[in-house]
Design a protein around this motif. Structure first.
Motif, short mmCIF file in Angstrom:
data_model
loop_
_atom_site.label_atom_id
_atom_site.label_comp_id
_atom_site.label_asym_id
_atom_site.label_seq_id
_atom_site.Cartn_x
_atom_site.Cartn_y
_atom_site.Cartn_z
N SER A 77 0.81 -1.23 0.00
CA SER A 77 0.00 0.00 0.00
C SER A 77 0.83 1.27 0.00
CB SER A 77 -0.94 0.00 1.21
OG SER A 77 -0.22 -0.15 2.41
N GLY A 78 2.18 1.14 0.06
CA GLY A 78 3.05 2.30 -0.06
C GLY A 78 3.33 3.00 1.26
N ASN A 79 3.82 4.24 1.15
CA ASN A 79 4.22 5.02 2.32
C ASN A 79 5.21 4.23 3.19
OD1 ASN A 79 2.44 6.94 1.37
ND2 ASN A 79 1.57 7.37 3.38
N TRP A 80 6.29 3.76 2.54
CA TRP A 80 7.30 2.98 3.25
C TRP A 80 7.95 3.85 4.31
CZ3 TRP A 80 10.28 0.54 -1.49
CH2 TRP A 80 9.37 -0.20 -2.27
N ASP A 81 8.04 3.33 5.54
CA ASP A 81 8.50 4.19 6.63
C ASP A 81 9.78 3.66 7.26
OD1 ASP A 81 8.49 6.16 8.78
OD2 ASP A 81 6.37 6.41 8.38
N MET A 82 9.85 3.61 8.59
CA MET A 82 11.10 3.38 9.30
C MET A 82 11.75 2.05 8.94
SD MET A 82 11.30 6.15 11.16
CE MET A 82 12.27 5.86 12.62
N ILE A 83 13.08 2.04 8.96
CA ILE A 83 13.86 0.88 8.51
C ILE A 83 14.67 0.31 9.68
CG2 ILE A 83 15.72 0.11 6.97
CD1 ILE A 83 14.99 2.49 5.15
N THR A 84 14.74 -1.00 9.73
CA THR A 84 15.71 -1.68 10.58
C THR A 84 16.15 -2.95 9.87
OG1 THR A 84 16.23 -2.33 12.86
CG2 THR A 84 14.16 -3.13 11.94
N ALA A 85 17.12 -3.65 10.45
CA ALA A 85 17.62 -4.91 9.89
C ALA A 85 17.57 -5.99 10.95
CB ALA A 85 19.06 -4.73 9.39
N ASN A 86 17.76 -7.24 10.51
CA ASN A 86 17.91 -8.33 11.49
C ASN A 86 19.33 -8.23 12.05
OD1 ASN A 86 18.82 -9.12 8.82
ND2 ASN A 86 19.01 -11.22 9.55
N PRO A 99 7.61 -0.87 7.61
CA PRO A 99 6.15 -0.94 7.57
C PRO A 99 5.58 0.05 6.56
CG PRO A 99 6.82 0.47 9.36
CD PRO A 99 8.08 0.03 8.68
N PHE A 100 4.29 -0.09 6.28
CA PHE A 100 3.57 0.82 5.40
C PHE A 100 2.71 1.76 6.27
CE2 PHE A 100 3.15 -3.26 2.71
CZ PHE A 100 4.48 -3.18 2.32
N GLU A 101 2.92 3.05 6.10
CA GLU A 101 2.16 4.03 6.89
C GLU A 101 0.93 4.47 6.10
OE1 GLU A 101 2.83 8.19 9.41
OE2 GLU A 101 4.25 7.60 7.85
N THR A 102 -0.02 3.56 6.00
CA THR A 102 -1.25 3.81 5.24
C THR A 102 -2.45 3.32 6.04
OG1 THR A 102 -1.21 1.66 4.14
CG2 THR A 102 -0.02 3.47 3.06
N PHE A 128 -4.35 -3.51 10.76
CA PHE A 128 -3.15 -2.71 11.02
C PHE A 128 -3.13 -1.46 10.15
CE2 PHE A 128 1.61 -2.26 10.23
CZ PHE A 128 1.90 -1.72 11.47
N VAL A 129 -2.95 -0.29 10.78
CA VAL A 129 -2.95 0.98 10.05
C VAL A 129 -1.75 1.82 10.47
CG1 VAL A 129 -5.46 1.01 9.85
CG2 VAL A 129 -4.38 2.22 11.74
N SER A 130 -1.31 2.69 9.58
CA SER A 130 -0.29 3.70 9.89
C SER A 130 0.95 3.11 10.53
CB SER A 130 -0.89 4.79 10.80
OG SER A 130 -1.99 5.40 10.18
N GLY A 131 1.50 2.06 9.92
CA GLY A 131 2.74 1.49 10.43
C GLY A 131 3.87 2.49 10.35
N ASP A 132 4.62 2.64 11.41
CA ASP A 132 5.66 3.67 11.47
C ASP A 132 6.92 3.14 12.15
OD1 ASP A 132 7.11 6.04 11.59
OD2 ASP A 132 5.33 7.26 11.90
N PHE A 133 6.82 2.83 13.43
CA PHE A 133 7.94 2.34 14.23
C PHE A 133 8.51 1.04 13.64
CE2 PHE A 133 8.57 -0.78 17.79
CZ PHE A 133 9.83 -0.37 18.15
N SER A 153 -10.21 0.02 17.89
CA SER A 153 -9.65 -1.22 17.35
C SER A 153 -8.35 -0.99 16.59
CB SER A 153 -10.67 -1.91 16.44
OG SER A 153 -11.00 -1.06 15.35
N THR A 154 -8.10 0.24 16.14
CA THR A 154 -6.86 0.54 15.40
C THR A 154 -6.13 1.71 16.05
OG1 THR A 154 -8.02 2.01 13.86
CG2 THR A 154 -7.81 -0.30 13.23
N LYS A 155 -6.14 1.75 17.34
CA LYS A 155 -5.58 2.89 18.07
C LYS A 155 -4.26 2.51 18.72
CE LYS A 155 -8.26 5.80 20.22
NZ LYS A 155 -9.14 6.49 21.20
N GLY A 156 -3.15 2.94 18.09
CA GLY A 156 -1.85 2.91 18.74
C GLY A 156 -1.38 1.56 19.25
#
Length: 461
Positions: A77-86, A99-102, A128-133, A153-156
């Motif tokens: 769905s786009g809006n690619w956000d924060m990055i980490t690695a294994n 995650p996707f922040e959508t 799941f909505v607005s993935g960021d962290f 249901s989709t709050k934080g």
């Protein structure tokens, strides 16, 4: 071929001798640059190379883009956000996660060995909505969370992918309800495995979750029981404070409400309840900051840990020493611009993300409208939590976008990654930035710059 190898070796040797001696404590060239004097013009660079970089030795390339993912049939769905690695465990450093922040959030994984990007949590899974962290856990799994403050249901919510290395597009995606609900963006673990997070809104607070099983090797144990605290600086019940700080409990040691915060519970229906971290913080006088967003944690030479917090609305970055519990203003519009020697002023706008390179240098990414966001290098030579100056390290031109999730590779100190998020074109990209050119380009740099060009390179700070 032998001449080419010798030329490459000579180039590397000259770079080390004349510009930047590399040692065990000084192993990246990212801090070897000439600060950019201003923004790059919006739309002036191609989306395949969207950054104006501050050194001719830096390079950039696209590792993944949303159009390609959609063409492959991936749920994206786009809006690619924060990055980490294994960062630990099997094949450590092989994968990048974002995650996707959508409104239909998900999680994608990029395999740096094969170049393949796949969605492992499909858009809209569990609402799941607005993935960021985005963070790798001490026990070897992946965490993300919702920046949303919508319906109950989709709050934080905070989620853990318990099998992030599995070859699957339906990863095990678990909501960790013991952590109070807030608008999540940044999160970090300290050396004791306490988890720090923020509430991203004007008046948001800073929190710490202390697990009853800090040495747990699985998330089920770590998130089974634990106590959450909110930060109070200079006594609390205030805003944007610096100085002495304390942590005020908002839950019991098992995650249930205290008498003082019992009214902060959210009724999720069906007999399920969650702690409203925002309301609970207000009830006990947590200090408010103005849209705290990303946080990063740094360990100093003396063992102290500094927590950096970007606050977008007030155009500030704070530093909190976890050993002394002292909050300081790390960067603001009063901080000197290294190019002008004067206060940076409105050139520094909407700091959003914080990143730390292998030498411990702090980088701050902006979320400016109009496709003119910059990435700044903060010079804090004495590591006292207050930057002496900042320098424009990179400038992005993609219309409608922001650079987000800047992440320095833990296994290659001269490589970093950043997402170019929500461009007007809709084609989000994952960008790799390299501090030293690919070997094939060394000879060209030598020919183009000559020895004097190499000698002229200077290290900022």
């Amino acid at each position: 071929m032998q001449f080419r190898k010798l030329a490459i070796a000579a180039a590397i040797g000259l770079m080390g001798a004349s510009a930047h001696q590399v040692s065990a404590a000084d192993n990246t060239y990212f801090d070897n640059f000439a600060a950019l004097p201003g923004n790059v013009a919006a739309g002036s660079l191609p989306e395949s190379a969207p950054l104006q970089l501050s050194s001719p030795f830096f390079s950039q390339k696209v590792l993944a883009d949303r159009n390609t993912q959609l063409g492959l049939g991936e749920s994206n769905s786009g809006n690619w956000d924060m990055i980490t690695a294994n960062e630990t465990g099997t094949d450590a450093g092989r994968y990048l996660y974002a995650p996707f922040e959508t409104g239909a959030g998900g999680v994608q994984r990029t395999d740096l060995w094969t170049g393949v990007t796949k969605t492992i949590v499909a858009s809209g899974t569990q609402g799941f909505v607005s993935g960021d962290f985005s963070r790798w856990t001490p026990w070897g799994t992946y965490m993300t969370a919702e920046e949303s403050w919508g319906t109950n249901s989709t709050k934080g919510r905070l989620f853990e992918v318990t099998n992030p290395l599995a070859d699957t597009n339906t990863a095990d995606f678990v909501h960790r309800n013991v952590v109070p609900r807030v608008s999540h963006e940044g999160g970090a673990f300290d050396k004791n495995n306490s988890f720090y997070f923020i509430d991203e809104f004007n008046g948001g607070s800073i929190y710490k979750y202390v697990s009853a099983a800090p040495a747990a090797t699985i998330g089920n144990s770590y998130f089974d029981k634990g106590q959450t605290f909110v930060l109070k600086t200079n006594g609390g019940s205030n805003s944007n404070a610096v100085g002495a700080s304390t942590w005020e409990a908002i839950t019991t040691g098992t995650g249930t409400p205290l008498a003082t915060t019992a009214g902060a519970m959210l009724n999720m229906g069906g007999g399920s309840f969650s702690m409203d971290g925002r309301a609970a913080a207000d009830m006990v006088g947590g200090t408010n900051y103005q849209r705290p967003e990303d946080i990063e944690l740094q360990t100093l030479a003396n063992g102290d840990e500094l927590l950096y917090i970007a606050t977008t609305t007030t155009n500030e970055v704070y530093s909190l020493n976890l050993a002394t519990n002292e909050m300081k203003l790390f960067v603001s519009r009063a901080t000197f611009n290294s190019v002008t020697g004067a206060a940076v002023g409105s050139e520094f706008t909407s700091p959003d993300n914080v990143a730390i390179d292998a030498n411990g240098n702090i980088y701050i990414s902006e979320d400016q409208p109009g496709g003119r966001a910059d990435i700044w290098f903060a010079n804090d030579a004495d590591r006292d939590g207050v930057a002496e100056s900042i320098s424009r390290w990179a400038s992005m031109s993609t219309v409608g976008a922001e650079p987000t999730g800047l992440y320095f590779d833990k296994f290659n100190p001269n490589v970093a990654y950043v997402n170019i998020q929500h461009p007007a074109s809709g084609n989000d990209t994952l960008l790799q930035i390299t501090a030293v050119p690919e070997p094939e380009t060394y000879v060209m740099f030598l020919a183009g710059l000559g020895l004097m060009g190499l000698m002229a390179r200077r290290r900022v700070g």
